[in-house]
Design a protein around this motif. Sequence first.
Motif, PDB file in Angstrom:
ATOM      1  N   GLU A 226       0.810  -1.226   0.000  1.00 57.18           N
ATOM      2  CA  GLU A 226       0.000   0.000   0.000  1.00 57.18           C
ATOM      3  C   GLU A 226       0.839   1.270   0.000  1.00 57.18           C
ATOM      4  OE1 GLU A 226      -3.422   0.979   0.110  1.00 57.18           O
ATOM      5  OE2 GLU A 226      -3.408  -0.930  -0.939  1.00 57.18           O
ATOM      6  N   LEU A 227       1.929   1.237   0.779  1.00 54.41           N
ATOM      7  CA  LEU A 227       2.730   2.459   1.001  1.00 54.41           C
ATOM      8  C   LEU A 227       4.222   2.119   0.880  1.00 54.41           C
ATOM      9  CD1 LEU A 227       0.703   3.654   4.123  1.00 54.41           C
ATOM     10  CD2 LEU A 227       0.846   4.916   1.978  1.00 54.41           C
ATOM     11  N   PRO A 228       4.669   1.807  -0.330  1.00 51.43           N
ATOM     12  CA  PRO A 228       6.026   1.275  -0.471  1.00 51.43           C
ATOM     13  C   PRO A 228       7.133   2.240  -0.052  1.00 51.43           C
ATOM     14  CG  PRO A 228       4.994   1.671  -2.613  1.00 51.43           C
ATOM     15  CD  PRO A 228       3.926   1.851  -1.590  1.00 51.43           C
ATOM     16  N   GLU A 229       6.847   3.543   0.011  1.00 51.14           N
ATOM     17  CA  GLU A 229       7.915   4.500   0.328  1.00 51.14           C
ATOM     18  C   GLU A 229       7.844   5.053   1.746  1.00 51.14           C
ATOM     19  OE1 GLU A 229       7.606   7.260  -2.892  1.00 51.14           O
ATOM     20  OE2 GLU A 229       8.333   5.748  -4.295  1.00 51.14           O
ATOM     21  N   VAL A 230       6.923   4.538   2.527  1.00 49.11           N
ATOM     22  CA  VAL A 230       6.708   5.112   3.864  1.00 49.11           C
ATOM     23  C   VAL A 230       7.863   4.761   4.806  1.00 49.11           C
ATOM     24  CG1 VAL A 230       5.510   3.177   5.000  1.00 49.11           C
ATOM     25  CG2 VAL A 230       4.783   5.532   5.471  1.00 49.11           C
ATOM     26  N   LEU A 231       8.134   5.641   5.775  1.00 51.64           N
ATOM     27  CA  LEU A 231       9.054   5.312   6.867  1.00 51.64           C
ATOM     28  C   LEU A 231       8.247   4.572   7.927  1.00 51.64           C
ATOM     29  CD1 LEU A 231      11.685   5.514   8.551  1.00 51.64           C
ATOM     30  CD2 LEU A 231      10.863   7.726   9.382  1.00 51.64           C
ATOM     31  N   LEU A 232       8.683   3.358   8.260  1.00 54.39           N
ATOM     32  CA  LEU A 232       7.977   2.535   9.244  1.00 54.39           C
ATOM     33  C   LEU A 232       8.827   2.459  10.512  1.00 54.39           C
ATOM     34  CD1 LEU A 232       5.605   0.604   9.908  1.00 54.39           C
ATOM     35  CD2 LEU A 232       6.914  -1.233   8.852  1.00 54.39           C
ATOM     36  N   GLN A 233       8.380   3.129  11.553  1.00 52.72           N
ATOM     37  CA  GLN A 233       9.133   3.154  12.819  1.00 52.72           C
ATOM     38  C   GLN A 233       8.504   2.207  13.830  1.00 52.72           C
ATOM     39  OE1 GLN A 233      10.087   6.951  14.786  1.00 52.72           O
ATOM     40  NE2 GLN A 233       9.496   6.001  16.701  1.00 52.72           N
ATOM     41  N   TRP A 234       9.337   1.301  14.353  1.00 51.34           N
ATOM     42  CA  TRP A 234       8.892   0.349  15.381  1.00 51.34           C
ATOM     43  C   TRP A 234       9.121   0.972  16.745  1.00 51.34           C
ATOM     44  CZ3 TRP A 234       6.795  -3.915  13.094  1.00 51.34           C
ATOM     45  CH2 TRP A 234       7.188  -4.181  11.779  1.00 51.34           C
ATOM     46  N   GLU A 235       8.131   0.876  17.597  1.00 50.40           N
ATOM     47  CA  GLU A 235       8.217   1.555  18.894  1.00 50.40           C
ATOM     48  C   GLU A 235       7.681   0.682  20.022  1.00 50.40           C
ATOM     49  OE1 GLU A 235       9.422   4.922  19.031  1.00 50.40           O
ATOM     50  OE2 GLU A 235       9.598   4.401  21.144  1.00 50.40           O
ATOM     51  N   ASP A 236       8.451   0.571  21.066  1.00 52.20           N
ATOM     52  CA  ASP A 236       8.022  -0.066  22.315  1.00 52.20           C
ATOM     53  C   ASP A 236       7.560  -1.512  22.135  1.00 52.20           C
ATOM     54  OD1 ASP A 236       8.767   2.308  23.343  1.00 52.20           O
ATOM     55  OD2 ASP A 236       6.871   2.820  24.285  1.00 52.20           O
ATOM     56  N   PHE A 237       8.342  -2.256  21.360  1.00 50.18           N
ATOM     57  CA  PHE A 237       8.155  -3.702  21.274  1.00 50.18           C
ATOM     58  C   PHE A 237       8.977  -4.350  22.389  1.00 50.18           C
ATOM     59  CE2 PHE A 237       6.540  -2.353  17.338  1.00 50.18           C
ATOM     60  CZ  PHE A 237       5.718  -3.352  16.854  1.00 50.18           C
ATOM     61  N   ALA A 238       8.523  -5.491  22.893  1.00 47.03           N
ATOM     62  CA  ALA A 238       9.255  -6.184  23.953  1.00 47.03           C
ATOM     63  C   ALA A 238      10.597  -6.671  23.400  1.00 47.03           C
ATOM     64  CB  ALA A 238       8.431  -7.360  24.470  1.00 47.03           C
ATOM     65  N   THR A 239      11.576  -6.764  24.295  1.00 49.72           N
ATOM     66  CA  THR A 239      12.938  -7.123  23.876  1.00 49.72           C
ATOM     67  C   THR A 239      13.011  -8.372  22.990  1.00 49.72           C
ATOM     68  OG1 THR A 239      13.862  -6.002  25.776  1.00 49.72           O
ATOM     69  CG2 THR A 239      15.248  -7.687  24.771  1.00 49.72           C
ATOM     70  N   PRO A 240      12.304  -9.465  23.323  1.00 46.25           N
ATOM     71  CA  PRO A 240      12.448 -10.669  22.478  1.00 46.25           C
ATOM     72  C   PRO A 240      11.930 -10.465  21.046  1.00 46.25           C
ATOM     73  CG  PRO A 240      11.371 -11.193  24.565  1.00 46.25           C
ATOM     74  CD  PRO A 240      11.439  -9.714  24.487  1.00 46.25           C
ATOM     75  N   HIS A 241      11.125  -9.423  20.823  1.00 44.62           N
ATOM     76  CA  HIS A 241      10.602  -9.188  19.474  1.00 44.62           C
ATOM     77  C   HIS A 241      11.312  -8.043  18.763  1.00 44.62           C
ATOM     78  CE1 HIS A 241       6.555 -10.990  21.028  1.00 44.62           C
ATOM     79  NE2 HIS A 241       7.410 -11.926  20.674  1.00 44.62           N
ATOM     80  N   ALA A 242      11.787  -7.057  19.540  1.00 44.13           N
ATOM     81  CA  ALA A 242      12.278  -5.807  18.935  1.00 44.13           C
ATOM     82  C   ALA A 242      13.452  -6.053  17.984  1.00 44.13           C
ATOM     83  CB  ALA A 242      12.663  -4.826  20.034  1.00 44.13           C
ATOM     84  N   ALA A 243      14.490  -6.707  18.475  1.00 41.82           N
ATOM     85  CA  ALA A 243      15.683  -6.880  17.644  1.00 41.82           C
ATOM     86  C   ALA A 243      15.422  -7.821  16.453  1.00 41.82           C
ATOM     87  CB  ALA A 243      16.856  -7.364  18.495  1.00 41.82           C
ATOM     88  N   PRO A 244      14.747  -8.974  16.670  1.00 38.49           N
ATOM     89  CA  PRO A 244      14.466  -9.839  15.511  1.00 38.49           C
ATOM     90  C   PRO A 244      13.652  -9.121  14.424  1.00 38.49           C
ATOM     91  CG  PRO A 244      14.028 -11.029  17.549  1.00 38.49           C
ATOM     92  CD  PRO A 244      14.347  -9.620  17.942  1.00 38.49           C
ATOM     93  N   ILE A 245      12.689  -8.290  14.818  1.00 40.00           N
ATOM     94  CA  ILE A 245      11.888  -7.569  13.821  1.00 40.00           C
ATOM     95  C   ILE A 245      12.784  -6.604  13.050  1.00 40.00           C
ATOM     96  CG2 ILE A 245      10.134  -5.753  13.568  1.00 40.00           C
ATOM     97  CD1 ILE A 245       8.488  -7.187  15.708  1.00 40.00           C
ATOM     98  N   LEU A 246      13.612  -5.869  13.781  1.00 32.31           N
ATOM     99  CA  LEU A 246      14.506  -4.914  13.115  1.00 32.31           C
ATOM    100  C   LEU A 246      15.418  -5.643  12.120  1.00 32.31           C
ATOM    101  CD1 LEU A 246      15.732  -2.081  12.828  1.00 32.31           C
ATOM    102  CD2 LEU A 246      17.213  -2.632  14.784  1.00 32.31           C
ATOM    103  N   GLU A 247      16.022  -6.738  12.564  1.00 28.42           N
ATOM    104  CA  GLU A 247      16.949  -7.467  11.683  1.00 28.42           C
ATOM    105  C   GLU A 247      16.236  -8.013  10.450  1.00 28.42           C
ATOM    106  OE1 GLU A 247      20.080  -7.182  11.789  1.00 28.42           O
ATOM    107  OE2 GLU A 247      19.785  -6.070  13.648  1.00 28.42           O
ATOM    108  N   ARG A 248      14.993  -8.424  10.648  1.00 22.47           N
ATOM    109  CA  ARG A 248      14.257  -9.037   9.541  1.00 22.47           C
ATOM    110  C   ARG A 248      13.929  -8.036   8.438  1.00 22.47           C
ATOM    111  NH1 ARG A 248      11.799 -13.579   8.369  1.00 22.47           N
ATOM    112  NH2 ARG A 248       9.712 -13.597   7.439  1.00 22.47           N
ATOM    113  N   TYR A 249      13.654  -6.785   8.820  1.00 28.19           N
ATOM    114  CA  TYR A 249      13.130  -5.849   7.807  1.00 28.19           C
ATOM    115  C   TYR A 249      14.062  -4.710   7.433  1.00 28.19           C
ATOM    116  CZ  TYR A 249       8.968  -8.406   9.137  1.00 28.19           C
ATOM    117  OH  TYR A 249       8.084  -9.419   9.401  1.00 28.19           O
ATOM    118  N   ARG A 250      15.137  -4.513   8.184  1.00 27.95           N
ATOM    119  CA  ARG A 250      15.935  -3.302   7.973  1.00 27.95           C
ATOM    120  C   ARG A 250      16.530  -3.196   6.579  1.00 27.95           C
ATOM    121  NH1 ARG A 250      20.311  -3.052  12.351  1.00 27.95           N
ATOM    122  NH2 ARG A 250      20.834  -1.201  11.170  1.00 27.95           N
TER     123      ARG A 250
END
Length: 545
Positions: A226-250
């Motif tokens: 839908e929004l291929p150029e949008v900036l997607l900021q992840w905020e306040d995810f629990a530690t076990p999810h935060a880093a894996p999500i970042l690594e997966r999509y960065r």
Amino acid sequence: MSDLTGCGLLSDPLRTKGTAFTESERAEHGLRGLLPYAVTSLDEQVRRCWGQIDRQSDDLQRYVYLRSLQDRNETLFYAVLAHDVARALPLVYTPTVAEGCRHFSELWQRPRGLYLSWPHRDQLVEMLRNRPRKEIDVIVVTDGQRILGIGDQGVGGMGIPVGKLSLYTSIGGIDPARTLPILLDVGTDNADLLDDPFYLGWRHHRISDDDYFAFVDAFVEAVQAELPEVLLQWEDFATPHAAPILERYRDRLLTFNDDIQGTAAVALGALHGASKIAGTPLKEQQVVMVGAGSAGIGVMDMVRQEMVDEGLSDAQARARCWILDVHGLLTTDRDDLAEDQRAFARDPADVESWGVQGNPQLADVVEHVRAGVLLGLSTAKGAFTEEIVRTMASKVERPIIFPLSNPTANAEARPADVDAWTEGKALVATGSPFPPLHRDGVDIPVAQCNNVYVFPAVGLAVTAARANRVTNAMMRAAARALGDASPALADAKAPLLPAWADVRDTADDIALAVARQAVTDGVAPDASDDELRTAIRGTRWTPDY
Ligand SMILES: O=C([O-])CC(=O)C(=O)O
Ligand SMILES: [Mg+2]
């Protein structure tokens, strides 16, 4: 002006001017009779609003007032914030927003943003298409699981994306019509919320990790479609999810995690300013971190990368990094370390000559290492004891000591104590707010390393430069530009980070540095500094009718 008329126009928060509609506008848009006679200016409206804010009984009521103003008239809301950033920031953001999240369901008035709930997982694209406005520059998304320092707030976590995006606009100049807060509702494990009759989220325990990651994947796919150029900021995810999500999509989209990268960039920025004042570049410092969670490792990793930028090899940089957790120094002979921790573990041979039985503790490290920088992200209140601080101060002229744990009660030391124990020589920054230091009859504010110094500027930079990724080097560029803006460089009695009132101006300088780095890294179209400056100016939205 839009084609809306009458009550429709008056109740559109992005278009209304309320009592500031002029006589001719009232005639033209069918507003005659719908407003009292007087025509007021934006300035008068702002003063009236601050009067109303003053009349509220406490800060939570002020938060509620400002949130409803935002839903009524966005231009006026942002003009009110701009009028007194230093007073407004703690009301729409940390710390008051925490109470807003806690009481989200009770305080509910009007919808804002998107609520994407697990039971509706097959309609993600449809829900995204229902977004209030089509063109979006910045999304802030949370799943509400680790809100600030107050844990799982379920659907109440929505207060955070709303608050962060208010700052994207007021500090970073992102057009409010082009921002979108999103809450991923995957349940809550907060028993009080599950029992709360008013709870507005999906009343269910959080879903399993397998379901969770599949849901996040489907969400990202829908956003990309839908929004291929949008900036997607992840905020306040629990530690076990935060880093894996970042690594997966960065590496796949324009995205970053504010808590990991934003907070680290601000800490590095304060460290930059402090290193200049101490007269010792980072690459010549021994850096000790107490706390080996994702935030601590995130900061140390940025410090390491910065040392490499300054000319060290990776091994030389790592040899200057010391991380401790509750059990003591991270060493390669420990079998309880995660992968990202292991990368910073020391060879036991490095510390053999210390003659310490068991894992070396913080006191041992500062005794045997000429540490110039001591950072805390441990939530271990009081971990920086008088003895430890005095030992450091006996070895280096200007010890850099940052107790960064939140909230205030969890800080590793109080700035006033660190100041007293080092006879004012320590360079101090914190994570939470502290009262100013008193020195020679002067009040010196304590720099607070909050990610608000960086994320709005990153948003402005990637929007203006049309970047398609957020690289680590861009976050380090933000940190350097923030460090260069340190008021303490010019005035030894000033804090290490700019005052809230100046944070908007600093954002322009940071945005230029980040945009320039995006071009250098090949993740934004080629552009000169002048072109980037013009683009940044042109992107900035300001509240005006
Ligand atoms: O929102 C803030 O003030 C800082 C932050 O990201 C957090 O604590 O999660
Ligand atoms: Mg956060």
